[in-house]
Design an enzyme around this catalytic site. Sequence first.
Site, short mmCIF file in Angstrom:
data_model
loop_
_atom_site.label_atom_id
_atom_site.label_comp_id
_atom_site.label_asym_id
_atom_site.label_seq_id
_atom_site.Cartn_x
_atom_site.Cartn_y
_atom_site.Cartn_z
N ASN A 99 0.84 -1.60 -0.25
CA ASN A 99 -0.03 0.07 0.07
C ASN A 99 0.84 1.67 0.13
O ASN A 99 0.84 2.20 -1.24
CB ASN A 99 -0.55 -0.12 1.01
CG ASN A 99 -2.43 -1.32 1.22
OD1 ASN A 99 -1.84 -1.63 0.03
ND2 ASN A 99 -2.51 -1.45 1.72
N HIS A 105 -18.24 36.53 -30.66
CA HIS A 105 -18.94 35.37 -31.12
C HIS A 105 -18.45 35.73 -32.87
O HIS A 105 -19.40 35.34 -33.72
CB HIS A 105 -20.23 36.78 -31.35
CG HIS A 105 -20.71 37.39 -29.86
ND1 HIS A 105 -21.56 36.89 -29.43
CD2 HIS A 105 -20.11 39.02 -29.72
CE1 HIS A 105 -20.91 38.40 -27.64
NE2 HIS A 105 -20.27 38.85 -28.32
N SER A 131 -7.73 12.50 -48.30
CA SER A 131 -8.99 11.51 -47.90
C SER A 131 -9.00 10.61 -49.48
O SER A 131 -8.43 11.27 -50.33
CB SER A 131 -10.10 12.93 -48.62
OG SER A 131 -11.67 11.81 -49.29
N LYS A 143 -9.08 17.41 -50.66
CA LYS A 143 -8.25 17.68 -50.30
C LYS A 143 -7.51 17.47 -49.32
O LYS A 143 -6.54 16.74 -49.12
CB LYS A 143 -9.82 16.37 -49.09
CG LYS A 143 -11.76 16.51 -49.26
CD LYS A 143 -11.90 17.20 -47.83
CE LYS A 143 -13.01 16.34 -47.07
NZ LYS A 143 -13.15 17.26 -46.26
N ASN A 193 -7.10 17.07 -44.78
CA ASN A 193 -7.44 18.16 -43.51
C ASN A 193 -6.28 17.55 -42.43
O ASN A 193 -5.64 17.28 -42.79
CB ASN A 193 -8.77 16.39 -43.85
CG ASN A 193 -9.50 16.59 -44.35
OD1 ASN A 193 -9.79 17.27 -45.55
ND2 ASN A 193 -9.45 15.21 -44.98
N GLU A 232 -7.06 18.17 -35.05
CA GLU A 232 -8.54 17.45 -35.04
C GLU A 232 -8.63 16.30 -33.60
O GLU A 232 -9.60 16.41 -32.53
CB GLU A 232 -9.30 16.68 -36.48
CG GLU A 232 -9.89 17.88 -37.33
CD GLU A 232 -10.63 17.62 -38.53
OE1 GLU A 232 -10.48 16.83 -38.33
OE2 GLU A 232 -10.63 18.25 -39.17
N GLN A 274 -6.45 0.82 -6.87
CA GLN A 274 -5.64 -0.07 -8.52
C GLN A 274 -6.13 1.20 -9.84
O GLN A 274 -4.64 1.04 -10.58
CB GLN A 274 -5.67 -1.51 -8.42
CG GLN A 274 -4.66 -2.03 -9.25
CD GLN A 274 -4.49 -3.89 -9.07
OE1 GLN A 274 -3.94 -4.27 -8.57
NE2 GLN A 274 -5.62 -4.49 -10.32
N LYS A 278 -4.25 3.80 -12.25
CA LYS A 278 -2.97 4.45 -13.06
C LYS A 278 -3.15 4.43 -14.48
O LYS A 278 -2.84 4.91 -15.30
CB LYS A 278 -2.11 2.84 -12.98
CG LYS A 278 -1.62 2.62 -11.31
CD LYS A 278 -0.82 1.16 -11.58
CE LYS A 278 -1.32 1.05 -9.44
NZ LYS A 278 -2.66 1.31 -8.90
N1 ARG Z 1 -1.77 -3.41 -7.35
C1 ARG Z 1 -1.98 -2.58 -5.73
C2 ARG Z 1 -2.63 -1.01 -6.77
O1 ARG Z 1 -2.00 -1.14 -7.92
C3 ARG Z 1 -0.75 -2.41 -5.20
C4 ARG Z 1 -1.68 -2.53 -3.65
C5 ARG Z 1 -2.08 -3.44 -3.73
N2 ARG Z 1 -2.74 -3.83 -2.41
C6 ARG Z 1 -3.37 -4.50 -1.35
N3 ARG Z 1 -3.78 -4.55 -0.56
N4 ARG Z 1 -4.53 -5.07 -2.13
O2 ARG Z 1 -3.06 -0.58 -5.89
#
Ligand code: ARG
Length: 485
Positions: A120, A166, A287, A293, A295, A300, A332, A335
């Site tokens: 953690n 505008h 295109s 064209k 583009n 975009e 988790q 990420k």
């Molecule tokens: N892969 C987990 C995450 O991204 C790591 C931490 C996991 N901790 C646990 N007690 N399961 O958060």
Amino acid sequence: MADQSAPQDGTAKAWSGRFSEPVSELVKRYTASVFFDNRMAAQDIRGSLAHARMLARQGIIGQSDLADIERGMAQISGEIARGEFNWNLDDEDVHLNIEKRLTALVGDAGKRLHTGRSRNDQVATDIRLWLRDAIDTILGLIREFQLAVLELAEHHADTPLPGFTHLQVAQPVTFGHHLMAYFEMTRRDAERFADCRKRVNRLPLGAAALAGTTYPIDREYVAELLGFEEVCFNSLDAVSDRDFAIEFCAAVSLLMTHLSRLSEELILWMSPRVGFIDLADRFCTGSSIMPQKKNPDVPELVRGKTGRANGNLVSLLTLMKGQPLAYNKDNQEDKEPLFDSADTAIDTLRIYADMMGSRIEANGEKIFNVRVKREAMQAALTQGYATATDLADYLVKKGLPFRDAHEAVALAVRAAELTGCDLPQIPLADLKAAMTHVPGAIERLAEDVFQVLTVEGSLASRDHVGGTAPNQVRAAIARARNRLA
Ligand code: ARG
């Protein structure tokens, strides 16, 4: 009775001792993160090495354990760099994959690494290290983008362009001035990232699972080794909050919003209907069906990708809002949105810095990727009564109250519309005739009015900090260069 299902042959999960049956294949895949969090492998190893050095310094592990860990981690770093590391879904995430390989390489020392630590605080540390690097990359790229913008702005410090409100021609500005608006926007973006970096740059390690640890650890030492400015001062908060990631995603959203607005303008300016600019071919595509064209695909896509950046921000906000203290597996899910926002910002800035830039031809001529069609901008300026405000200001300076001047000029514009010409082309007598109903207007009009009615006169007269007068634009560019120096 002996546990039948937890294998004793080394394939067991790091935490499987108390479980009586293995997880199903689907649950394994569902709960694993290794195939996206292995992007943090370098940070994970850096964090582990700092932790191990602290443990050895405090006498919690032996010096020989530290030496083994350092040797093993060097080997693992090499394997990862060479693409030889065998990432394994069975080991769930980047942390367990690396720890397991370490133990395979160096034995007991590898098993001692996790003393006084939890995944953690480990994962929270890794993300912060990763994000700090991403922010530094982004800050460098914003600077590159800005340098390109400054060069283009300088080249066009007195190129007249209709300024719009505008989406209707409002007043003349210079193209350089217009571009400098984006310098200011991205200057604030850079400030936001730099400010966010301060809150990213704090050390969670030591919080362990949630409550801290019973070993005599030295968190300040770990912070110093990893370049963190301070430690996180509450263990529960350290492992559970991801507000720094949310802040980062918000900063990306704003950056992308600014680049999306610029994209929208490039697209509009490049439309044959407007024709203010042309964009180098390598940022455009053709295109498959319409041969005529060209583009503006890159702008975009920038506009489109702003949507995913906003989505990432909302994902993280939503991820966080219902979580009780402290760590929950929900985290988790932080990420992928975070990585995606960073990737989007980095790729977009890279491509934008190039698109706003220039190259030197063989004959020494500098060619900008954004090629300005001066005549088209000029022509647009003669069609929208862009100097109407200048005419009103002229009358005000001669003593007419502003509201009366506004009314007089509205009548002049109507007369111009009827004859199909722009304000500077109307003879003085006709201008006066148009304004006869406004008391005090015609006696204030004289030949010198034509100086303020030209685009050049209009531009030059907005001569104060932040105004569009070409010398002010040059001053703004010089100020900006100083800031970037
Ligand atoms: N892969 C987990 C995450 O991204 C790591 C931490 C996991 N901790 C646990 N007690 N399961 O958060």
